[in-house]
Scaffold this motif. Structure first.
Motif, PDB file in Angstrom:
ATOM      1  N   ASP B 596     -39.021  38.683  33.125  1.00 49.97           N
ATOM      2  CA  ASP B 596     -39.384  37.321  32.768  1.00 49.97           C
ATOM      3  C   ASP B 596     -38.392  36.935  31.651  1.00 49.97           C
ATOM      4  O   ASP B 596     -38.003  37.793  30.866  1.00 49.97           O
ATOM      5  N   PRO B 597     -37.973  35.651  31.556  1.00 46.86           N
ATOM      6  CA  PRO B 597     -36.946  35.322  30.558  1.00 46.86           C
ATOM      7  C   PRO B 597     -37.345  35.717  29.131  1.00 46.86           C
ATOM      8  O   PRO B 597     -36.508  36.186  28.364  1.00 46.86           O
ATOM      9  N   ILE B 598     -38.611  35.517  28.783  1.00 42.94           N
ATOM     10  CA  ILE B 598     -39.003  35.835  27.401  1.00 42.94           C
ATOM     11  C   ILE B 598     -39.115  37.342  27.189  1.00 42.94           C
ATOM     12  O   ILE B 598     -38.761  37.860  26.138  1.00 42.94           O
ATOM     13  N   GLU B 599     -39.556  38.035  28.230  1.00 45.47           N
ATOM     14  CA  GLU B 599     -39.510  39.504  28.161  1.00 45.47           C
ATOM     15  C   GLU B 599     -38.084  39.953  27.860  1.00 45.47           C
ATOM     16  O   GLU B 599     -37.851  40.859  27.065  1.00 45.47           O
ATOM     17  N   TYR B 600     -37.143  39.305  28.528  1.00 37.08           N
ATOM     18  CA  TYR B 600     -35.740  39.704  28.360  1.00 37.08           C
ATOM     19  C   TYR B 600     -35.251  39.405  26.945  1.00 37.08           C
ATOM     20  O   TYR B 600     -34.528  40.189  26.342  1.00 37.08           O
ATOM     21  N   ILE B 601     -35.707  38.274  26.421  1.00 30.89           N
ATOM     22  CA  ILE B 601     -35.312  37.919  25.048  1.00 30.89           C
ATOM     23  C   ILE B 601     -35.851  38.961  24.061  1.00 30.89           C
ATOM     24  O   ILE B 601     -35.117  39.456  23.205  1.00 30.89           O
ATOM     25  N   LEU B 602     -37.111  39.342  24.219  1.00 30.25           N
ATOM     26  CA  LEU B 602     -37.678  40.363  23.325  1.00 30.25           C
ATOM     27  C   LEU B 602     -36.914  41.677  23.467  1.00 30.25           C
ATOM     28  O   LEU B 602     -36.658  42.372  22.490  1.00 30.25           O
ATOM     29  N   HIS B 603     -36.552  41.975  24.701  1.00 27.04           N
ATOM     30  CA  HIS B 603     -35.779  43.180  24.991  1.00 27.04           C
ATOM     31  C   HIS B 603     -34.430  43.139  24.249  1.00 27.04           C
ATOM     32  O   HIS B 603     -34.005  44.112  23.630  1.00 27.04           O
ATOM     33  N   LEU B 604     -33.796  41.954  24.266  1.00 27.61           N
ATOM     34  CA  LEU B 604     -32.517  41.776  23.568  1.00 27.61           C
ATOM     35  C   LEU B 604     -32.664  42.003  22.072  1.00 27.61           C
ATOM     36  O   LEU B 604     -31.859  42.666  21.442  1.00 27.61           O
ATOM     37  N   PHE B 605     -33.731  41.405  21.522  1.00 25.94           N
ATOM     38  CA  PHE B 605     -33.956  41.515  20.075  1.00 25.94           C
ATOM     39  C   PHE B 605     -34.043  42.971  19.651  1.00 25.94           C
ATOM     40  O   PHE B 605     -33.427  43.382  18.674  1.00 25.94           O
ATOM     41  N   THR B 606     -34.822  43.754  20.394  1.00 28.42           N
ATOM     42  CA  THR B 606     -34.977  45.161  20.009  1.00 28.42           C
ATOM     43  C   THR B 606     -33.705  45.947  20.308  1.00 28.42           C
ATOM     44  O   THR B 606     -33.237  46.729  19.480  1.00 28.42           O
TER      45      THR B 606
END
Lengths: 180, 732
Positions: B596-606
């Motif tokens: 999901d796009p926001i899942e991916y964003i959180l993934h990027l952050f970490t």
């Protein structure tokens, strides 16, 4: 020991959540007899099932109490208000007690009466239902029994109603070694 | 009694093999039964979430239960042989019945041998399935149903509407009304207490004078012949203890190998069913019981006698059916009924057949009756919320897809027009977008709407989503989006819904990702199989899934994860492709690498140790209060939490919906026959939005799914945003 104490506390709160009442009593014939006599005071007849698990000396003095019947007729079983049985185990996680179905009639007396008083040793409380089965499997024992969790109840008539075909009240006398 | 109650009785619409029966049943259920069903199922549902959260090893326990059931069904004959020996050795009688007729005949003969006049009976769905009461009554034997819900149904002459609480469709008021009409009594019948007391008195007399007690069985162990019976009222204890003869009836699938493993099911059943740690009574018995015989009415005492009747009635065929086989793992807990948004709304008289109801009911009606009896499985929207709740991990939506597929092709004929229309969304959408705005005008024009309704069953009250003339593909090309200091790259999946109807959301996602340093490649527009699967067009769905998965695999192998903005498509990759792809490794790869796009964003952050404070400026938005509705399938695959986490981290005041599904569920809400159901399901969500709003301050409403947004927008007339639309406003 400390672990057992945790299980006891957990058992009490789970049993109360299931609408049972729990009374902590010192593990001695005298203390038990005193607790029971308070409950049976004023009753003409009270049914007492021979214990399946607890030592006989605990129950000996109970038989002397006024109104106690140990070998009820069917008529008495179907019409008496209060019945006393022992329980061979308690389950901390669910607040259940385990009552044997045997010729001692605990399984019947805990069903036909309107108020069930169950005597349980705090030492026999286990964590979860599976522990009972593990214990029995180890001992090669497959005793008939019933997990009793609170009084009988129904939501089939709309709101929750306690007291259907089984007792409407479940009172657990918890026998503990320490003076409580 | 209302008009509709006189017009349609549940009994006459129990058999759903005629199409009209389902429509009539829905009408009746929405008018009369919906409120009670909703109140009761939602209470069970809430309590279940709480109860299973208390089980420390819930997931492991479910895995164990599934493993035991798989083994048991695989080795069924062996287990039955073992069980027979054990039961007969201790003086019981064992009878394997191949058909329902055999089972009924056997029970009848036992009763006749004992000259039984009165049988007390505990709740048993298997006995409903074989229509045992009918046989016994024909033989002149009185049958007293002793479960209070079954007692009500015996008075009202209705079939069960729920497998655990069979009279769940009747409110206290409707029970009072029924009893006052049917019983000539001076006793009060106005409260739950009154009604219970009244029934108790009648039934106590029956227990004490019955000749035979008949029960079901929740689980049976083959090694010791131990039977588990779960209940709360005490009627099962009475049925098994009071009369001298006890007959237990169960399906052959209830037998597991070991007594010790009964605990697995005991620990899962009550929490999954009513949300209690255990119900009042869980009986663990090896009948005939070692109790003295009783006689309450002065007749001579009889020795205790026990019969175990195990019913096949189609189950052996289910075992051989590679798809329906998993229905045999069912432990009848009803979690799938209580969590189901459609079941909560119509109950089991509409969403059910003669005996079995809910999502799991279709497979059971088909397996023990005929395929046509499973017609009500059309009510399964595929929302998937039942999947994580099932204690034996049955893929219930897939069962219903299979049933739909088989019902589509009864004699190898073509699927119905409505199915083909919705199932081929990709090609319809492509053509429509070529002709916009004409096609939008035409498709919402009243004449074409009535034609659409007539030929394809598209309800005319639904506004059709506009098709974008400028598809995502075209706009993405024109926009020439470049990532600043690209740190990684990903594929944005151009699903048909986003491409043709919501290109903005795809474009916005690409822009946000670019700003976060992700170089985006847009995929080709591929029909991924969602639409065809949901219409039961499995062959087409499989072909599409293969094609899409192979295409995406190349991207993944080139180091690009897949971002999917439409949750129903993401769920397809992460959940449904396990059924559609015959390639477990490919499925696992896609499952692991799709986001999901926001899942991916959180993934990027970490992953990259990025600081969200440098990326987003929440103060750019004047409204900081959000209402976020999680898409049903997005929740099931665990892709929704990321949205809530991110917006909360950014300091927004977030309220989430607690409904299972918006009720639109893709094409479901567009179908003429389900329009009212869909609207009714959606009411709870609208109420929750209303409650979250403050008097003069409306929250921003966010929903990831295109159908959810349409369902909310169609009633509330206010904008509903995809979460990425909000992120775009505050980035940088």
């Amino acid at each position: 020991m400390e672990n057992q104490q945790n299980l006891i506390e957990q058992f009490i709160s789970a049993a109360e959540r299931a609408a049972a009442t729990v009374e902590r009593v010192h593990n001695s014939p005298a203390a038990l007899s005193q607790a029971i006599s308070k409950i049976t005071a004023g009753e003409k007849t009270v049914l007492l099932a021979e214990p399946d698990y607890l030592p006989d000396e605990l129950f000996r003095s109970l038989r002397e109490l006024p109104g106690i019947i140990t070998h009820p007729t069917e008529e008495q079983m179907a019409t008496t208000k209060i019945g006393i049985t022992d329980a061979f185990a308690g389950v901390a996680g669910t607040g259940s007690i385990c009552v044997a179905l045997s010729r001692n009639l605990g399984g019947s007396i805990s069903l036909y009466t309107r108020e069930h008083v169950a005597v349980l040793s705090a030492q026999s409380i286990v964590s979860r239902p599976r522990d009972i089965f593990t214990m029995q499997a180890k001992g090669g024992n497959h005793q008939d029994f019933v997990f009793i969790t609170g009084p009988s109840a129904t939501a089939d008539m709309g709101p929750l109603v306690r007291g259907v075909h089984g007792p409407g009240k479940l009172h657990i006398i918890l026998l503990e070694e320490t003076d409580v | 009694m209302s008009e509709i109650e006189k017009e349609i009785t549940p009994r006459e619409v129990a058999d759903k093999s005629a199409k009209e029966a389902l429509q009539k049943a829905i009408r009746m259920a929405l008018a009369i039964e919906s409120d009670a069903v909703r109140l009761n199922t939602q209470t069970f549902n809430r309590n279940r979430y709480t109860a299973v959260a208390e089980i420390e090893d819930y997931e492991a326990l479910k895995d164990r239960a599934r493993e035991i059931k798989e083994y048991s069904i695989e080795n069924n004959e062996k287990l039955l042989g073992r069980l027979r020996q054990v039961i007969e050795k201790r003086g019981g009688h064992f009878y394997p019945a191949r058909t329902k007729e055999e089972a009924c005949e056997y029970v009848k003969n036992v009763c006749l041998k004992h000259e039984a006049k009165l049988v007390v009976k505990a709740k048993s769905m298997t006995s409903e399935e074989i229509k045992l009461n009918h046989t016994l009554e024909e033989a002149g034997i009185e049958v007293a149903e002793t479960d209070l819900a079954e007692f009500i149904l015996q008075v009202s002459d209705e079939q069960p509407s729920h497998i655990v609480a069979p009279a769940i469709h009747r409110s206290r008021e409707r029970i009072s009304e029924l009893f006052k009409e049917k019983f000539d009594t001076d006793q009060p019948l106005d409260t739950g207490e009154d009604l219970t007391k009244f029934a108790r008195k009648i039934l106590r007399q029956k227990f004490l004078t019955a000749d035979v007690g008949i029960s079901g069985a929740n689980v049976i162990s083959a090694d010791t012949g131990t039977i588990v019976l779960v209940e709360s009222e005490g009627n099962i204890r009475m049925v098994t203890q009071a009369p001298p003869v006890h007959i237990a009836i169960a399906g052959i699938e209830k037998v597991i190998p070991r007594r010790e493993d009964l605990a697995v099911f005991i620990e899962l059943l009550a929490p999954s069913a009513t949300g209690q740690p255990l119900t009042s009574y869980t009986n663990i018995i090896d009948p005939p019981l070692d109790l003295p015989p009783f006689s309450f009415d002065g007749r001579p005492k009889k020795e205790r006698e026990f019969h175990l009747v195990l019913v096949d009635n189609g189950r052996s065929n289910m075992r051989k059916d590679p798809e329906l086989k998993q229905a045999l793992y069912c432990v009848r807990c009803s979690a799938c009924l209580n969590v189901c948004p459609v079941f909560q709304t119509v109950g089991g008289h509409a969403f059910g057949g003669e005996t079995y109801s809910g999502g799991i009911g279709g497979a059971w009606e088909a397996g023990t009756g005929t395929l046509e009896n499973a017609g009500f499985s059309e009510l399964c929207t595929g929302c998937s919320r039942c999947i994580p709740q099932c204690p034996v991990k049955i893929d219930i939506p897939w069962l219903n897809t299979v049933l739909r597929n088989r019902l589509n092709h009864p004699d190898g004929k073509k699927a119905p027009a409505q199915k083909r229309f919705f199932g081929n969304f990709a090609s319809s959408a492509r053509i429509a977008s070529l002709f916009t705005p004409v096609s939008n005008r035409v498709s919402n024009f009243s004449v074409s709407r009535s034609l659409l309704e007539h030929f394809f069953g598209v309800d005319r009250r639904r506004e059709l989503q506009n098709f974008a003339g400028q598809t995502l593909t075209k706009r993405f090309k024109k926009a020439n989006i470049q990532a600043s200091e690209a740190k990684s790259s990903a594929v944005l999946f151009a699903d048909v819904y986003t491409n043709y109807q919501n290109p903005d959301i795809g474009l916005i996602t690409a822009k946000v990702m670019a700003k976060l340093g992700v170089e985006i490649t847009l995929s080709d527009v591929l029909p991924e199989g969602r639409a065809s699967q949901s219409q039961g067009l499995i062959d087409i769905a499989r072909k599409r899934a293969q094609q899409t998965a192979r295409y995406l695999e190349k991207m993944i192998d080139a180091g690009k994860p897949v971002i999917v903005t439409e949750p129903s498509v993401l769920a397809l990759f992460r959940l449904d492709y396990r059924n559609l792809l015959n390639d477990a490794a490919l499925f696992q790869k896609l499952k692991k690498m799709s986001y999901d796009p926001i899942e991916y964003i959180l993934h990027l952050f970490t992953e990259n140790g990025m600081d969200w404070k440098k990326c987003f400026s929440p103060q750019k938005l004047s409204q900081q209060k959000l209402f976020i509705h999680g898409h049903c399938q997005q929740k099931t695959i665990g892709a929704f939490d990321a949205t809530v986490t991110l917006f909360r981290q950014l300091g927004f005041d977030v309220v989430t919906s607690s409904v299972e599904c918006c009720g639109m569920a893709g094409s479901f809400g567009y179908k003429k026959q389900f329009y009212e159901v869909s609207k009714k399901v959606g009411e709870d969500l609208l109420d929750q939005i209303g409650q979250a709003d403050e008097a003069d301050d409306e929250r921003l409403v966010l929903a990831g799914g295109i159908s959810c947004r349409e369902q909310i927008r169609s009633e509330l007339n206010r904008p509903v945003y995809h979460p990425m639309e909000v992120l775009e406003k505050i980035i940088g």
